[in-house]
Design an enzyme around this catalytic site. Structure first.
Site, PDB file in Angstrom:
ATOM      1  N   TYR A 180       1.019  -1.308   0.090  1.00  0.00           N
ATOM      2  CA  TYR A 180      -0.010   0.007   0.076  1.00  0.00           C
ATOM      3  C   TYR A 180       0.894   1.273  -0.020  1.00  0.00           C
ATOM      4  O   TYR A 180       2.194   1.160  -0.376  1.00  0.00           O
ATOM      5  CB  TYR A 180      -0.880  -0.197   1.236  1.00  0.00           C
ATOM      6  CG  TYR A 180      -1.895  -1.215   1.041  1.00  0.00           C
ATOM      7  CD1 TYR A 180      -2.934  -1.311   0.027  1.00  0.00           C
ATOM      8  CD2 TYR A 180      -1.974  -2.424   1.714  1.00  0.00           C
ATOM      9  CE1 TYR A 180      -3.564  -2.353  -0.277  1.00  0.00           C
ATOM     10  CE2 TYR A 180      -2.702  -3.448   1.430  1.00  0.00           C
ATOM     11  CZ  TYR A 180      -3.395  -3.458   0.492  1.00  0.00           C
ATOM     12  OH  TYR A 180      -4.545  -4.552   0.179  1.00  0.00           O
ATOM     13  N   ASN A 235       0.445  -7.635  -3.823  1.00  0.00           N
ATOM     14  CA  ASN A 235       0.083  -6.032  -4.792  1.00  0.00           C
ATOM     15  C   ASN A 235       1.185  -5.774  -5.670  1.00  0.00           C
ATOM     16  O   ASN A 235       1.544  -4.606  -5.683  1.00  0.00           O
ATOM     17  CB  ASN A 235      -0.194  -5.120  -3.631  1.00  0.00           C
ATOM     18  CG  ASN A 235      -1.710  -5.250  -2.971  1.00  0.00           C
ATOM     19  OD1 ASN A 235      -2.765  -5.691  -3.848  1.00  0.00           O
ATOM     20  ND2 ASN A 235      -1.870  -4.692  -1.715  1.00  0.00           N
TER      21      ASN A 235
HETATM   22  C1  PHB Z   1      -6.731  -7.193   1.562  1.00  0.00           C
HETATM   23  O1  PHB Z   1      -7.646  -6.688   1.736  1.00  0.00           O
HETATM   24  O2  PHB Z   1      -6.638  -8.270   0.951  1.00  0.00           O
HETATM   25  C2  PHB Z   1      -5.764  -6.633   2.365  1.00  0.00           C
HETATM   26  C3  PHB Z   1      -5.870  -5.517   2.974  1.00  0.00           C
HETATM   27  C4  PHB Z   1      -4.873  -4.999   3.932  1.00  0.00           C
HETATM   28  C5  PHB Z   1      -3.749  -5.576   3.751  1.00  0.00           C
HETATM   29  C6  PHB Z   1      -3.715  -6.906   3.148  1.00  0.00           C
HETATM   30  C7  PHB Z   1      -4.579  -7.463   2.639  1.00  0.00           C
HETATM   31  O3  PHB Z   1      -2.687  -5.244   4.481  1.00  0.00           O
END
Ligand code: PHB
Length: 356
Positions: A180, A235
């Site tokens: 992120y 990601n």
């Molecule tokens: C997800 O929505 O898959 C997700 C969200 C936050 C994270 C890891 C996975 O840190």
């Protein structure tokens, strides 16, 4: 006497009744306006015997969103919703911190104000698809943030932290993991900036340090944690030197005297993971350490007894076992998590897992 998962502990100023932590878990069950609902309060309260609950990742601003029905912390109704959550957890003697989240490029115009492009350190499109209200849609090429916009992002973390404290949280965790926004700045596959926020690891860590300093100024360092995932490829992210980068991150976070560093000690999902020594990382950080990923009870106890970790965060086990602490105490069998109800839906697979 050696410590184990059931030993009381302390992370910064947060006292723990045990060292079993509920990991942050996205569940996509917020209500209209991304406001936490009574069912969310019930879910967290069911898990209040954990030493510490870390909430699901929580968007700090409208542009920080990247998934449907994730509860925000950027408006009044959301703060009121979260108050119900913290009150329910505290009524049962639990502790709960809010995870501060900006998704960066892991979003989609349909989830952004005015259908704008998601923002990122550099205009590099992630491979894969976004979860949107219209189903899976290809990721788009994000818009690179101008350097003049970064103080505004830091300010959004500050406002969100104030909101979290107003909502009654025991602290906050800065989400710097899992591909992120902050992780996109940290790692060189996603950060190709040529200004003072890109290039060297010192530059790539600058946004994390600025956010940490600003959040610490509001909350106090002893109530702030940071989560990293040095080798998680999730990601579509990677780094040419994860050990060097994250040893440095631990070095520069240490002087803040944070409550804890929380490390995802591996990769989620597919993708190769480079060599990495988490014991070495741990030696670079002066403060509490929460370890996460693929721990069971025996591995958790061993990591605490050896001094590698101060607490262990359990994710999918906590989805399926609201009374995980009691089950560990009694060596009782564990419920298995049902993957099909992880994301979205209602009480099924959320608040209906049986206790002993
Ligand atoms: C997800 O929505 O898959 C997700 C969200 C936050 C994270 C890891 C996975 O840190």
């Amino acid at each position: 006497m050696s410590l184990d998962l059931l030993s009381p502990g302390k992370l910064g100023s947060i006292t723990l009744q045990n060292r079993i932590v509920m990991a942050p878990l996205t569940r996509n069950r917020a209500g209209e306006g991304n406001v936490p609902q009574p069912i969310n309060a019930e879910y967290y309260a069911q898990r209040a015997s954990a030493g510490l609950i870390i909430t699901e990742a929580t968007p700090i601003s409208p542009t920080a969103h990247g998934y449907p029905a994730t509860p925000g912390i950027h408006d009044k109704a959301q703060v009121e919703g979260w108050k119900q959550v913290t009150a329910a957890v505290h009524a049962k003697g639990g502790k709960i911190v809010l995870q501060l989240w900006h998704v960066g490029r892991i979003s989609h115009p349909s989830l952004q104000p005015g259908n704008a492009l998601p923002v990122a350190p550099s205009a590099i499109k992630p491979a894969g698809q976004a979860f949107t209200y219209q189903g899976l849609q290809d990721f788009v090429t994000p818009r690179a943030l101008a350097i003049e916009e970064l103080p505004g992002i830091v300010a959004d973390y500050v406002t969100a932290t104030k909101h979290a404290l107003e909502a009654g949280f025991d602290g906050v965790e800065i989400h710097a993991a899992n591909g992120y926004l902050i992780d996109q700045f940290l790692r060189d596959s996603t950060n190709q900036r040529t200004d003072q926020y890109g290039g060297s690891k010192e530059n790539r860590a600058r946004l994390l340090l600025e956010v940490t300093k600003a959040v610490v100024d509001v909350a106090g360092a002893d109530r702030v944690g940071v989560r990293i995932s040095p080798l998680n490829p999730f990601n579509d992210i990677s780094d040419s030197d994860p050990q060097g980068l994250f040893n440095y991150v631990a070095d520069v976070l240490s002087p803040f005297k944070l409550a804890y560093l929380h490390a995802v000690e591996g990769g989620m999902g597919d993708g190769a993971t480079p060599d990495f020594d988490f014991n070495e990382l741990r030696k670079h950080f002066n403060g509490g350490y929460i370890a996460n990923l693929a721990y069971d009870k025996a591995k958790g106890n061993a990591a605490i007894a050896s001094g590698h970790a101060d607490a262990i965060a359990y994710g999918s086990l906590y989805i399926a076992n609201p009374d995980l602490v009691e089950r560990f105490k009694q060596d009782a069998p564990l419920n298995s998590p049902d993957q099909s109800t992880f994301y979205g839906g209602s009480e099924k697979g959320y608040t209906d897992y049986p206790t002993l």
